[in-house]
Enzyme design. Structure first.
Site, PDB file in Angstrom:
ATOM      1  N   HIS A 192      15.278   7.955   0.553  1.00  0.00           N
ATOM      2  CA  HIS A 192      15.229   8.272   2.216  1.00  0.00           C
ATOM      3  C   HIS A 192      15.505   9.014   2.655  1.00  0.00           C
ATOM      4  CE1 HIS A 192      12.882   3.503   0.911  1.00  0.00           C
ATOM      5  NE2 HIS A 192      12.796   4.313   1.810  1.00  0.00           N
ATOM      6  N   GLU A 433       2.593  -2.142  -3.899  1.00  0.00           N
ATOM      7  CA  GLU A 433       4.407  -1.841  -3.775  1.00  0.00           C
ATOM      8  C   GLU A 433       4.493  -2.870  -5.426  1.00  0.00           C
ATOM      9  OE1 GLU A 433       6.982  -0.653  -0.742  1.00  0.00           O
ATOM     10  OE2 GLU A 433       6.483  -2.515   0.089  1.00  0.00           O
ATOM     11  N   ASP A 457       7.541   2.890  -3.884  1.00  0.00           N
ATOM     12  CA  ASP A 457       7.927   2.242  -4.277  1.00  0.00           C
ATOM     13  C   ASP A 457       7.310   0.964  -6.084  1.00  0.00           C
ATOM     14  OD1 ASP A 457       9.862   1.403  -3.500  1.00  0.00           O
ATOM     15  OD2 ASP A 457       9.454   0.767  -1.862  1.00  0.00           O
ATOM     16  N   CYS A 504       0.309   4.947   1.303  1.00  0.00           N
ATOM     17  CA  CYS A 504       1.119   5.539   2.642  1.00  0.00           C
ATOM     18  C   CYS A 504       2.570   6.245   2.081  1.00  0.00           C
ATOM     19  CB  CYS A 504       1.963   4.614   3.504  1.00  0.00           C
ATOM     20  SG  CYS A 504       2.089   2.714   2.886  1.00  0.00           S
TER      21      CYS A 504
HETATM   22  C1  PEP Z   1       6.800   2.955  -0.305  1.00  0.00           C
HETATM   23  O1  PEP Z   1       7.238   2.394  -1.463  1.00  0.00           O
HETATM   24  O2  PEP Z   1       5.257   3.538  -0.763  1.00  0.00           O
HETATM   25  C2  PEP Z   1       6.205   3.102   1.467  1.00  0.00           C
HETATM   26  C3  PEP Z   1       5.847   3.936   1.965  1.00  0.00           C
HETATM   27  O3  PEP Z   1       7.327   2.678   1.634  1.00  0.00           O
HETATM   28  P1  PEP Z   1       9.377   2.827   1.363  1.00  0.00           P
HETATM   29  O4  PEP Z   1       9.705   4.170   1.403  1.00  0.00           O
HETATM   30  O5  PEP Z   1       9.710   2.504   3.350  1.00  0.00           O
HETATM   31  O6  PEP Z   1       9.538   1.776   0.803  1.00  0.00           O
HETATM   32 MG    MG Z   2       8.270   0.216   0.530  1.00  0.00          MG
END
Ligand code: PEP
Ligand code: MG
Length: 588
Positions: A192, A433, A457, A504
């Protein structure tokens, strides 16, 4: 000669040239045992006592500022003050100093371990969990021992920030007028910290070996394209980097000029290009970069770095304002994905051995119903704007989804009974995911209006690699046949059921992956706003035919390295600039 070039994983493109500041060098060292000689004992005891004293002063000052209505927070701080004032705790640490002749930090750790052992025998779960307070208090003393409470912006001029680790909570504190780039020793390709760096548009590298060999105030170049830090660059290197930075800035202004054109291939295939945001303020970047709406609002970020929970009304106002700014384009509110590395200080009692496999996202919400209900109510109420969708993260099975929907319907009914204005018909989606969700995508598709594939994920859980762990980062392979087959399976299952499918995860911003996703006839992608202009440019210069051919070749390959090479060669010859100026998840 000391090492001059340090390598890591590039996670946010760009170049920064500046002086360094190491945030938590001592924090890393403080957990190291240092033996002392008897003559140093009085001085070390004095240091330990001073650490307790300063931590107490600090906490008492914070206590004075807590508003009267935050009774729970005040009670927590009071309990921490009590622990700090407890002479037995301090004495236990001093006793270890005398007994073991070690540094104050290590002696404190011994004392904390003893308390942890004693607490672990307590039957009452709540009281047992309070040992976390002792850890937090010890952390405060430790920061005082090395003389600098954690503050990511504590620099006098704009600096390149170096740190062992930056939590999501740290990264959202970063101020651009203080920090121009950052590098950390920990972290993987889709940590993140990297996601936030891209939102802030600052270059970043994670997983850098030997980072703490770099001294404070050294001039370095941080190369967020290649994942390199060069210490004390010579004239020639500096000139080269400045030239590259100029070309990047030219390229970016050039692609931005066309960012409002649709994401449409030469032969007329359209893919909607939406934005991912973490904080409300990023909405301007979405508009400036030609985002066609918000495909993922990571709502949990506004819960980090807070001492109290936001109220339903506060959330409603934020969500309504966001929806009204982007109207008529849509906003997809992902319900809280707290847990794993995104843990708010509000939940210090949660301790897990494998947090990524633990009480995260929808599971956390199902066990914190008050919080979940407040958020659902706020989203439903903001829905009156007419462009709001709702999405649940980390769905693992059909029954789980049905239970979550039951909660959602109950909240909706309550709003109706209470005659509160809301929109009962929000499009409802889930993030796919988890591998289990992939395999039952056909069943899940019957329950929702859209899918959004969270590849960050999905790759982590399919390939069994912690997305924040640099040691296994080389295994993070988006073109792994298992990953590609999963994505394709979900898209096909979604389309079979007549619902929209979005991606995403970070692969949506990866120039190498985008033609492959297009070949699968994905409906929309959602990515960090700054990457939108370049990705749209790639879409607008390709044909569906060439995307399908590339997809076929990659799906026929059973060797991920061969797929990587194939895609790199193909895309590089077509889009050399994008590949120079973007970081990629695909290994060289
Ligand atoms: C993902 O897991 O691809 C996602 C978009 O969510 P995050 O990165 O917030 O876990
Ligand atoms: Mg995720």
């Amino acid at each position: 000669m000391a090492q001059r070039i340090f390598k890591g994983i590039p996670v946010s493109a760009g170049l920064a040239i500046g002086k360094t500041h190491f945030l938590d060098r001592e924090e890393g060292n403080s957990m190291v045992r240092v033996n002392i000689i008897p003559e140093q004992l009085p001085q070390e005891i004095e240091r330990l006592k001073r650490g307790f004293e300063l931590a107490l002063n600090d906490l008492e000052n914070i206590r004075k500022k807590v508003p009267k209505d935050l009774k729970e927070q005040a009670a927590i701080i009071d309990s921490h003050i009590m622990i700090l004032k407890d002479a037995k705790f301090q004495e236990a640490a001093c006793q270890y100093l005398r007994l073991k002749l070690v540094n104050a930090e290590w002696a404190l750790e011994y004392a904390v371990k003893d308390i942890e052992k004693a607490f672990s025998r307590i039957e009452d779960e709540y009281i047992r969990s309070r040992v976390q307070d002792v850890r937090l208090v010890a952390g405060r003393v430790r920061s005082q021992l090395f003389g600098q409470p954690r503050n990511v912006n504590a620099v006098s001029e704009r600096m390149i920030l170096l740190a062992h680790d930056l939590s999501p909570a740290d990264t959202i504190e970063l101020k651009l007028d203080k920090i121009m780039a950052f590098a950390t020793t920990t972290g993987g390709k889709t940590s993140h910290a990297g996601i936030i760096a891209r939102s802030l548009q600052i270059p970043a590298i994670v997983g850098v070996e030997g980072l703490d060999e770099i001294q404070d105030d050294q001039l370095v170049v941080l190369d967020g394209f290649k994942g390199k830090i060069i210490v004390e660059p010579n004239e020639e290197e500096l000139a080269g980097f400045k030239e590259l930075r100029r070309r990047f800035s030219d390229y970016y202004s050039q692609v931005r000029r066309n960012c409002y054109l649709p994401g449409e291939t030469i032969d007329g295939f359209q893919m909607q290009v939406l934005a991912n945001i973490e904080l409300f303020e990023e909405v301007t970047a979405v508009i400036d970069n030609g985002g066609e709406g918000i495909g993922l609002y990571r709502t949990e970020y506004s819960f980090l770095n807070r001492n109290s929970l936001p109220s339903e009304d506060e959330l409603f106002e934020e969500y309504r304002d966001l929806a009204s700014i982007v109207y008529p384009q849509r906003v997809v509110f992902r319900t809280l994905d707290l847990g794993a590395d995104k843990i708010a200080p509000l939940f210090p009692h949660i301790h897990e051995l494998n947090p990524a496999l633990g009480l995260r996202a929808i599971r956390f919400c199902q066990q914190n119903l008050d919080l979940f209900t407040a958020q659902l109510r706020a989203i439903l109420r903001a829905g009156i704007m007419g462009n709001v969708s709702i999405m649940f993260p980390m769905i693992s099975g059909l029954q789980e989804l049905q239970e979550v929907k039951k909660i959602y319907f109950k909240v909706r009914d309550e709003l109706r009974v209470q005659k509160v204005k809301f929109n009962p018909d929000l499009p409802l989606g889930i993030m796919v995911e988890l591998p289990s969700a992939v395999l039952i995508a056909d069943l899940l598709a019957k329950e929702v209006d859209f899918f959004s594939i969270g590849t960050n994920d999905l790759i982590q859980y399919s390939l069994g690699i912690d997305r924040t762990n640099k040691y296994v980062s080389y295994l993070y392979q988006p073109l792994h046949p298992a990953v590609l087959r999963s994505i394709k399976y979900v898209i096909d299952a979604g389309h079979e059921a007549g619902i929209e499918v979005n991606v995403c995860g970070e692969i949506a911003a990866d120039p190498y992956c985008i033609p492959i996703l297009m070949g699968m006839q994905l409906d929309s992608i959602s990515l960090n706003p700054q990457a939108i202009p370049g990705i749209k440019r790639i879409i607008r210069q390709t044909t569906m035919d060439e995307c399908k051919t590339l997809l076929r070749q990659v799906l026929n390959s059973d060797d991920v390295l061969q797929s990587n090479r194939l895609v790199r060669d193909k895309i590089f010859t077509r889009f050399p600039e994008e590949l120079m100026f973007y970081t990629s998840l695909i290994e060289e």
